[in-house]
Design a protein around this motif. Structure first.
Motif, short mmCIF file in Angstrom:
data_model
loop_
_atom_site.label_atom_id
_atom_site.label_comp_id
_atom_site.label_asym_id
_atom_site.label_seq_id
_atom_site.Cartn_x
_atom_site.Cartn_y
_atom_site.Cartn_z
N LEU A 126 0.82 -1.20 0.00
CA LEU A 126 0.00 0.00 0.00
C LEU A 126 0.86 1.26 0.00
CD1 LEU A 126 -2.87 1.11 0.06
CD2 LEU A 126 -2.77 1.07 2.55
N LEU A 127 1.97 1.26 0.70
CA LEU A 127 2.86 2.42 0.70
C LEU A 127 3.43 2.66 -0.69
CD1 LEU A 127 4.67 1.78 4.10
CD2 LEU A 127 3.29 3.79 3.55
N ARG A 128 3.80 1.60 -1.39
CA ARG A 128 4.28 1.77 -2.76
C ARG A 128 3.18 2.34 -3.65
NH1 ARG A 128 6.86 -3.19 -1.76
NH2 ARG A 128 5.13 -4.32 -2.76
N HIS A 129 1.97 1.85 -3.46
CA HIS A 129 0.84 2.35 -4.26
C HIS A 129 0.57 3.83 -3.95
CE1 HIS A 129 -2.97 1.85 -6.51
NE2 HIS A 129 -3.43 2.73 -5.64
N ALA A 130 0.60 4.19 -2.67
CA ALA A 130 0.32 5.57 -2.27
C ALA A 130 1.38 6.53 -2.80
CB ALA A 130 0.24 5.67 -0.75
N LYS A 131 2.59 6.04 -2.99
CA LYS A 131 3.65 6.88 -3.54
C LYS A 131 3.31 7.33 -4.96
CE LYS A 131 7.68 8.83 -3.03
NZ LYS A 131 7.88 9.90 -2.03
N VAL A 143 -5.45 4.80 8.35
CA VAL A 143 -5.57 3.34 8.27
C VAL A 143 -4.22 2.63 8.31
CG1 VAL A 143 -7.74 3.45 7.02
CG2 VAL A 143 -5.60 3.41 5.73
N ALA A 144 -3.13 3.38 8.30
CA ALA A 144 -1.80 2.75 8.29
C ALA A 144 -1.41 2.22 9.66
CB ALA A 144 -0.75 3.74 7.79
N GLY A 145 -1.91 2.84 10.72
CA GLY A 145 -1.60 2.40 12.07
C GLY A 145 -0.18 2.72 12.48
N THR A 146 0.17 2.34 13.68
CA THR A 146 1.51 2.63 14.20
C THR A 146 2.58 1.86 13.44
OG1 THR A 146 1.20 0.92 15.87
CG2 THR A 146 0.67 3.17 16.51
N ARG A 147 2.26 0.63 13.01
CA ARG A 147 3.25 -0.14 12.25
C ARG A 147 3.49 0.50 10.87
NH1 ARG A 147 5.60 -5.21 12.45
NH2 ARG A 147 4.45 -5.69 14.35
N GLY A 148 2.45 1.04 10.27
CA GLY A 148 2.62 1.71 8.98
C GLY A 148 3.53 2.93 9.11
N ARG A 149 3.32 3.71 10.17
CA ARG A 149 4.18 4.89 10.38
C ARG A 149 5.61 4.46 10.69
NH1 ARG A 149 -0.81 6.73 12.10
NH2 ARG A 149 -0.70 5.76 14.15
N TRP A 158 9.24 6.61 1.48
CA TRP A 158 7.91 6.57 2.08
C TRP A 158 7.75 7.55 3.24
CZ3 TRP A 158 7.99 0.53 2.80
CH2 TRP A 158 7.94 -0.08 1.54
N LYS A 159 8.84 8.08 3.72
CA LYS A 159 8.80 8.87 4.95
C LYS A 159 7.83 10.03 4.86
CE LYS A 159 11.84 10.94 8.40
NZ LYS A 159 13.23 11.28 8.75
N SER A 160 7.80 10.69 3.70
CA SER A 160 6.93 11.87 3.56
C SER A 160 5.45 11.50 3.56
CB SER A 160 7.26 12.61 2.26
OG SER A 160 7.05 11.78 1.14
N LEU A 161 5.12 10.22 3.32
CA LEU A 161 3.72 9.82 3.28
C LEU A 161 3.07 9.81 4.66
CD1 LEU A 161 3.94 6.80 0.80
CD2 LEU A 161 2.95 9.05 0.33
N LEU A 162 3.85 9.39 5.67
CA LEU A 162 3.26 9.17 6.99
C LEU A 162 4.04 9.78 8.15
CD1 LEU A 162 2.10 5.46 6.70
CD2 LEU A 162 0.65 7.47 6.89
N SER A 181 7.55 20.85 -5.47
CA SER A 181 6.75 19.75 -4.93
C SER A 181 7.05 19.52 -3.45
CB SER A 181 7.02 18.48 -5.73
OG SER A 181 6.30 17.39 -5.19
N GLU A 182 8.34 19.54 -3.08
CA GLU A 182 8.72 19.35 -1.68
C GLU A 182 8.22 20.49 -0.81
OE1 GLU A 182 12.91 16.86 -2.34
OE2 GLU A 182 12.94 19.06 -2.18
N ARG A 183 8.29 21.70 -1.32
CA ARG A 183 7.84 22.85 -0.54
C ARG A 183 6.33 22.82 -0.33
NH1 ARG A 183 9.76 28.25 -2.94
NH2 ARG A 183 9.66 28.98 -0.79
N ARG A 184 5.60 22.39 -1.36
CA ARG A 184 4.14 22.26 -1.20
C ARG A 184 3.80 21.22 -0.13
NH1 ARG A 184 1.08 21.51 -6.80
NH2 ARG A 184 -0.64 21.46 -5.33
N ALA A 185 4.48 20.07 -0.18
CA ALA A 185 4.21 19.02 0.81
C ALA A 185 4.56 19.52 2.21
CB ALA A 185 5.02 17.78 0.47
N TRP A 186 5.68 20.20 2.34
CA TRP A 186 6.09 20.74 3.63
C TRP A 186 5.04 21.73 4.15
CZ3 TRP A 186 7.02 25.48 5.82
CH2 TRP A 186 7.79 25.52 6.99
N LEU A 187 4.56 22.59 3.26
CA LEU A 187 3.60 23.62 3.66
C LEU A 187 2.29 22.99 4.14
CD1 LEU A 187 3.74 26.73 3.65
CD2 LEU A 187 2.56 26.70 1.46
N ARG A 188 1.79 22.02 3.40
CA ARG A 188 0.54 21.37 3.81
C ARG A 188 0.69 20.70 5.18
NH1 ARG A 188 -3.45 21.29 0.22
NH2 ARG A 188 -3.01 21.54 -2.00
N SER A 189 1.84 20.04 5.37
CA SER A 189 2.08 19.36 6.64
C SER A 189 2.15 20.37 7.78
CB SER A 189 3.37 18.55 6.54
OG SER A 189 3.66 17.94 7.77
#
Length: 543
Positions: A126-131, A143-149, A158-162, A181-189
């Protein structure tokens, strides 16, 4: 496998494979325990085994270390129960079957809503798919849970996903020197963590950013508007990029008490008036005066000299012509001002105002631009008035070329589900029964899942169409539209509990035209699968 071996495994394996196991004097990389004792007779087998093992390690998220690293701590226990066997099978199918992949984000939302999580065995997949999927990444966290993070934190891809963003200086450096792209992701987070501090940071940077960055950041700022954004947005009304100026104006008019709204109102107020019959009887009509010649002072009020966003066509039939500059400026103002300003000022209801606009020679740009304003200002009363107009005056709208420039689906979404059902169900049921032109398009405006009454009527209409589909041979547009409706829209709109009714009706049909066979098959498969998805959410969790 040691660190030094793991670092050299791929290049070493490639050299052995390219040169050949007989010509190469290098040993096969010790990926497997048996590789260290490989004999010359089984080197070919060891090369294949090593290649397979390394490929599997990579697919599982293994990263070749660049230095000696400590073994990571085990993942903490997860309080949420995972999906059961049926849910696991459904989730796996959603990620590999092209017919169902579009259902994945919505299924993950439902998984989160019932307090379940993704099974451990599917997290890496799922992490590969979400990428690769923005839609999936947006609903991944609950839905990823603590193990997903935990797993995402071990893989840089994958780090930026969760993983939560760092709060140290290197993280801020991503904002200052990263890609767009990185700045947008940073800003949303960061906005999710501390909206006020992030907005203050962004407002300082916005005026000096390139136009493309300004456009991207204004899209994010739209979700975090605050009165303190007004001075910077006013500055951006004079930006070099036209799209930046448009975005700034659209955001400014959403701010309570914004000065731009008052400046626009001063310009627009004299341009529209209503006329009523003697003693207030008869139809209400609109008297429209086009705005004067444009000069640079208009730019400070968000009005462009040339704005193709409102370059619509007016007139009827084949005599429709492009709007002139003055009409486009009028549309620009109407699209920005709250539509309720006009009903209050003119003393009419939303229905009366839109009906008068439809009867006016300036129906375009009046109606399309008031529709944009309705969406900008989230005005549910005007959205309902637009839909009533659409239901009862569609031929007139089409004749005036006004309907094609209005986002009816977006207007529908402004209404509560119950209001939509009450407003649209009976008129659309009647159109389905009569099989009026484009009746399938009307169905897309209704909330889903449909009530059984509507499902029954749609199935009866479809049965009649499909039974006589041989007569549609020459009507290629009808064939395409009906096939597309069945394959793309019908299954998601139906209630899974109505699956037996749908199957009984459609499977009882004689062989239909070849154009529809695949569509009907895919629709039934999707509906059956949605029944499984619903059952998987109620499945008992197993440890």
């Amino acid at each position: 496998m040691t660190t030094s071996h793991s670092q050299a495994s791929w290049p070493q394996l490639l050299r052995v494979a390219l040169l050949g196991t007989r010509q190469s004097g290098e040993p096969v990389p010790a990926v497997l325990a048996t590789a260290d004792t490989a004999t010359s007779e089984d080197r070919e087998q060891q090369v294949l085994l090593a290649a397979g093992a390394l490929a599997l390690m990579r697919r599982a998220g293994h990263q070749l270390p660049t230095a000696t690293v400590a073994t990571p701590a085990p993942a903490p226990p997860d309080p949420l129960p995972p999906l059961g066997p049926l849910g696991t099978a459904c989730l796996q199918r959603l990620m590999v079957d092209e017919l169902f992949v579009d259902l994945l984000p919505d299924y993950l939302r439902q998984v989160a809503a019932v307090g379940r999580r993704v099974p451990d065995s599917l997290l890496a997949h799922l992490l590969r798919h979400a990428k690769q999927s923005v839609e999936t990444a947006a609903v991944l966290e609950p839905v990823a849970g603590t193990r997903g993070r935990w797993l995402a934190s071990l893989n840089p891809e994958w780090k930026s996903l969760l993983a939560p963003p760092d709060t140290d200086a290197p993280d801020l450096q991503r904002w200052e020197t990263g890609t767009l792209s990185e700045r947008r992701a940073w800003l949303r987070s960061r906005f999710r963590q501390d909206a006020d501090a992030t907005r203050a940071l962004l407002l300082v940077a916005l005026p000096t950013e390139p136009a493309k960055a300004q456009e991207a950041f204004l899209e994010i700022l739209a979700d975090y508007l605050h009165p303190d954004t007004e001075p910077v947005l006013e500055t951006l009304l004079r930006a070099r990029g036209q799209e930046v100026r448009r975005q700034a104006a659209a955001l400014l008019v959403q701010l309570p008490g914004a000065a731009l709204v008052e400046r626009l109102w001063a310009r627009a107020k004299p341009l529209l008036a209503v006329k009523r019959g003697l003693l207030g009887l008869g139809k209400t009509t609109l008297d429209v005066t086009l705005p004067p010649t444009w000069d640079k002072s208009w730019l400070a009020d968000g009005i462009e000299e040339k704005n193709d966003q409102y370059a619509y066509y007016s007139g009827t039939g084949n005599r429709a012509t492009p709007l002139g500059p003055s009409a486009i400026r009028l549309g620009n103002m109407l699209a920005l001002l709250p539509p309720s300003r006009w009903t209050t000022h003119l003393g009419v209801s939303a229905e009366e105002l839109l009906a008068a606009a439809l009867a006016s020679e300036w129906v375009v740009p009046l109606l399309p631009c008031w529709a944009i304003s309705t969406l900008t200002h989230q005005d549910a009363d005007f959205a309902a008035a637009f839909l009533k107009l659409w239901l009862h005056q569609r031929p007139t709208l089409q004749k005036a070329h006004a309907d094609r420039n209005i986002d009816w689906a977006a207007l529908t979404e402004l209404l509560p589900v119950a209001t939509r059902q009450e407003l649209l169900l009976k008129p659309i049921l009647l159109r389905v029964r009569r099989q009026e032109p484009n009746w399938t398009d009307d169905l897309l405006q209704l909330p889903t899942p449909w009530p059984r009454e509507l499902t029954t009527e749609v199935l009866q209409s479809l049965s009649a169409k499909l039974t006589n589909s041989a007569t549609l041979e020459r009507f290629h547009t009808d064939l395409f539209q009906l096939s597309y409706f069945i394959s793309q829209h019908l299954a998601p709109a139906l209630n899974p509990t109505d699956a037996p009714l749908v199957e009984t009706t459609l499977l009882a049909l004689p062989e239909v035209h070849s154009t529809f066979q695949n569509s009907v098959h895919n629709m039934l498969e999707t509906l059956r699968f949605r029944v499984e998805l619903a059952a998987s959410l109620a499945e008992e969790a197993r440890n």
